[in-house]
Design an enzyme around this catalytic site. Sequence first.
Site, PDB file in Angstrom:
ATOM      1  N   GLU A  18       0.881  -1.091   0.180  1.00  0.00           N
ATOM      2  CA  GLU A  18       0.060   0.097  -0.009  1.00  0.00           C
ATOM      3  C   GLU A  18       0.893   1.221  -0.026  1.00  0.00           C
ATOM      4  OE1 GLU A  18      -3.454   0.602   2.819  1.00  0.00           O
ATOM      5  OE2 GLU A  18      -2.070   2.230   3.377  1.00  0.00           O
ATOM      6  N   ARG A 108     -15.323   3.936   3.967  1.00  0.00           N
ATOM      7  CA  ARG A 108     -15.990   5.275   4.568  1.00  0.00           C
ATOM      8  C   ARG A 108     -15.035   6.313   4.434  1.00  0.00           C
ATOM      9  NH1 ARG A 108     -18.113   5.567  10.323  1.00  0.00           N
ATOM     10  NH2 ARG A 108     -16.153   5.977  10.595  1.00  0.00           N
ATOM     11  N   GLY A 109     -13.989   6.175   4.830  1.00  0.00           N
ATOM     12  CA  GLY A 109     -13.079   7.329   5.343  1.00  0.00           C
ATOM     13  C   GLY A 109     -13.606   8.014   6.674  1.00  0.00           C
ATOM     14  N   ASP A 110     -12.769   8.845   7.295  1.00  0.00           N
ATOM     15  CA  ASP A 110     -13.263   9.545   8.391  1.00  0.00           C
ATOM     16  C   ASP A 110     -13.314  11.076   8.112  1.00  0.00           C
ATOM     17  OD1 ASP A 110     -13.235   7.298  10.391  1.00  0.00           O
ATOM     18  OD2 ASP A 110     -11.142   6.894   9.732  1.00  0.00           O
TER      19      ASP A 110
END
Length: 292
Positions: A18, A108-110
């Site tokens: 990543e 979703r993400g924050d």
Amino acid sequence: MKITEIWKTSQKPTVSFELFPARSDKAAERLEQTIDELSALKPDFVSVTFGAGGSTREGSRQLIEKLKDEKGHEVIGYFAGYGLGPEDIHAVLDSYHVIGVENLLVVRGDPPREGDFTPHPDSLTYASDLMAFIRPKYDFCLGVAGYPEGHVDAPNLAKDIEYLKLKVDLGAEYIITNYCYDNQFFFDFLERCKAAGINVPVLPGVMPIYSVKMMETLASLCGATITDELRQGINDLPEGDKEALLSFGIEFAIRQCRELIEGGVPGLHIYTMDRSTSSIGIIDGLRGEGLL
Ligand SMILES: Cc1cc2nc3c(=O)[nH]c(=O)nc-3n(C[C@H](O)[C@H](O)[C@H](O)COP(=O)(O)OP(=O)(O)OC[C@H]3O[C@@H](n4cnc5c(N)ncnc54)[C@H](O)[C@@H]3O)c2cc1C
């Protein structure tokens, strides 16, 4: 190629890294070198993160393009939908489609921790809502995130798995997990997935130890347990010796990965934090043992 196809044909556990887009010119220079060094390890694929609220939108796309077109890697583009309205979602995904991205990890993400950011009034609340929005419109091989120790906001592990199952029912074809330092969390998570009828490949994320501060900060953010064994191992090292810490982290990760491979995982997904030394040490070590 779709990631699920790679797993079908691969004789050995896959290796993947990543990366995230650089946030400064200096970081971009370092990233260039990291990419070259990681590319020499011939990973099966790489992945590129996406800043929630669209903060790395352009950088993520450019990095994906570089990895695909210049370096010839298969890529998973991550997509964090937090705060984005339907038009923004389309704009990002269309731009990924145009450059030939076949694999997407939907998270979703924050909310951003700094600055003022107002979410679009029509933004979607959960990754499952994003899956429901994206699946009928795009042909990406879709993946979602899973949490061996449970997501930090989840009321309990059972509910967390219920929501993960919903994401799979909505079309997720694979899961990439958050890291943990004790494989038992991962193996118990696999059991819970199985019991819930989740039958897609589950790829474990592996986080090498880069520095004690980073380890503590990230673990407190994502809820990863720092085990007593890990703490003791670090405490036994000469204080402030960065090289010794890095070597210890590589050995710790090799042991963890060895056990994961023996447990039958489809591959190993290393959170590189845009650095190469630890990934090289881990992958070389495992290849030296014939495990990859
Ligand atoms: C492999 C991996 C890659 C990541 N990549 C990125 C990235 O590129 N960019 C980024 O910003 N972040 C990234 N993240 C972090 C991720 O965005 C955060 O962990 C985020 O808080 C949760 O995302 P999710 O997709 O798991 O959310 P969700 O699946 O929506 O879950 C979030 C929380 O809500 C709960 N929940 C889910 N559905 C429901 C529902 N229907 N009703 C009630 N509660 C529900 C869950 O139990 C969980 O506690 C990544 C995480 C992982 C593991």
